[in-house]
Design a protein around this motif. Structure first.
Motif, PDB file in Angstrom:
ATOM      1  N   ASP A 115     -14.061  29.234   3.635  1.00 25.88           N
ATOM      2  CA  ASP A 115     -14.327  29.389   2.204  1.00 25.88           C
ATOM      3  C   ASP A 115     -13.236  30.283   1.608  1.00 25.88           C
ATOM      4  O   ASP A 115     -13.221  31.498   1.825  1.00 25.88           O
ATOM      5  N   CYS A 155     -14.023  33.542  -1.178  1.00 27.02           N
ATOM      6  CA  CYS A 155     -15.468  33.446  -0.931  1.00 27.02           C
ATOM      7  C   CYS A 155     -16.308  34.359  -1.806  1.00 27.02           C
ATOM      8  O   CYS A 155     -17.530  34.183  -1.897  1.00 27.02           O
ATOM      9  N   GLY A 206     -19.945  35.946  -0.869  1.00 31.13           N
ATOM     10  CA  GLY A 206     -20.277  35.274   0.382  1.00 31.13           C
ATOM     11  C   GLY A 206     -21.555  34.476   0.425  1.00 31.13           C
ATOM     12  O   GLY A 206     -22.060  34.195   1.514  1.00 31.13           O
ATOM     13  N   GLY A 224     -15.360  33.391   5.507  1.00 26.67           N
ATOM     14  CA  GLY A 224     -14.872  33.617   4.159  1.00 26.67           C
ATOM     15  C   GLY A 224     -13.537  34.343   4.176  1.00 26.67           C
ATOM     16  O   GLY A 224     -13.238  35.091   5.111  1.00 26.67           O
ATOM     17  N   CYS A 230     -19.914  40.637   1.440  1.00 26.51           N
ATOM     18  CA  CYS A 230     -20.049  39.649   2.512  1.00 26.51           C
ATOM     19  C   CYS A 230     -20.582  40.291   3.788  1.00 26.51           C
ATOM     20  O   CYS A 230     -21.506  39.767   4.428  1.00 26.51           O
ATOM     21  N   VAL A 288     -16.050  37.398   7.430  1.00 28.23           N
ATOM     22  CA  VAL A 288     -15.083  37.402   6.335  1.00 28.23           C
ATOM     23  C   VAL A 288     -13.785  38.051   6.777  1.00 28.23           C
ATOM     24  O   VAL A 288     -13.789  38.977   7.599  1.00 28.23           O
TER      25      VAL A 288
END
Length: 226
Positions: free
Chosen positions: A75, A78, A81, A96, A107, A114
């Motif tokens: 993503d 992101c 998240g 992410g 996130c 992430v």
């Protein structure tokens, strides 16, 4: 932690080596902390940003994106998240990427994997799906460059999932500033792309549209041209 989410071990990124996240924009960073925000574009248009949606759980129209994710997902941009977390709850490996400290903090609080990194830096693995949701096709102000970047991150048979402008013919590129009660961010390169315009940009990036959905929010799914 990230290793568990990498489909392969080699990094992908022909653009530049890791440089770490860019200095966060104060406007976007405030929005990613949950502060109400609007985006003022250099053409004079103003858009209220969907901050509440970013910070809520994935729901409603998000299902169109989530239902198409059948394998590992990256993503890009992101934010807080919600999509990464929702995919994880479905058992889909997801990672992410965001340059905002506020986004990465949120996130992690959600338990979402992430990377605190610019999306044009080297990123790990190749992915079944790459997400550009919530208008993120506008990041960097050059949709063709961004789609080429997303395409380079796909594994064979993978797809790019893009949220487009509700106006199918829309195409604009310039700069935009995010304004919040805390102040304004700096001018950032930004773009807007509708579904019809996306077809032309996608073709130039070596991609084709295989599915699309029009409505209050609009989406397209792209795959590499044979």
């Amino acid at each position: 932690m990230i290793a568990a989410f990498e489909p392969v071990t080699e990094p992908v990124g022909l653009l530049r080596p890791p440089s770490g996240p860019t200095h966060p924009d104060p406007g976007f960073d405030a929005a990613l902390r949950g502060v109400p925000a609007r985006m003022l574009r250099s053409d004079g248009s103003e858009v209220v940003l969907a901050v509440r949606r970013w910070h809520a759980e994935a729901a409603g129209d998000d299902a169109w994106l989530l239902d198409r994710c059948t394998g590992p997902v990256l993503d890009l941009g992101c934010g807080p998240g919600r999509l990464v977390a929702a995919l994880g709850s479905r058992g889909i490996p997801a990672l992410g990427v965001d340059s905002s400290t506020a986004a990465v903090t949120r996130c992690k609080a959600r338990g979402a994997a992430v990377l605190h990194r610019d999306l044009f830096d080297v990123l790990p693995g190749r992915w079944q799906h790459v997400l550009l949701a919530d208008g993120n096709i506008g990041i960097g102000g050059d949709p063709l460059r961004l789609l080429r970047r997303a395409a380079a991150l796909l594994r064979p048979g993978g797809t790019v999932l893009v949220e487009t402008d509700p106006d199918p013919a829309a195409y604009w590129a310039g700069t935009a500033r995010v304004h919040t009660p805390e102040g304004a961010g700096r001018p950032l390169p930004w773009a807007v792309v509708g579904a019809d315009a996306l077809r032309a940009v996608a073709a130039a990036a070596g991609l084709e549209v295989i599915a699309a959905r029009a409505g209050r929010r609009c989406f397209s799914e792209l795959r590499l041209l044979a």
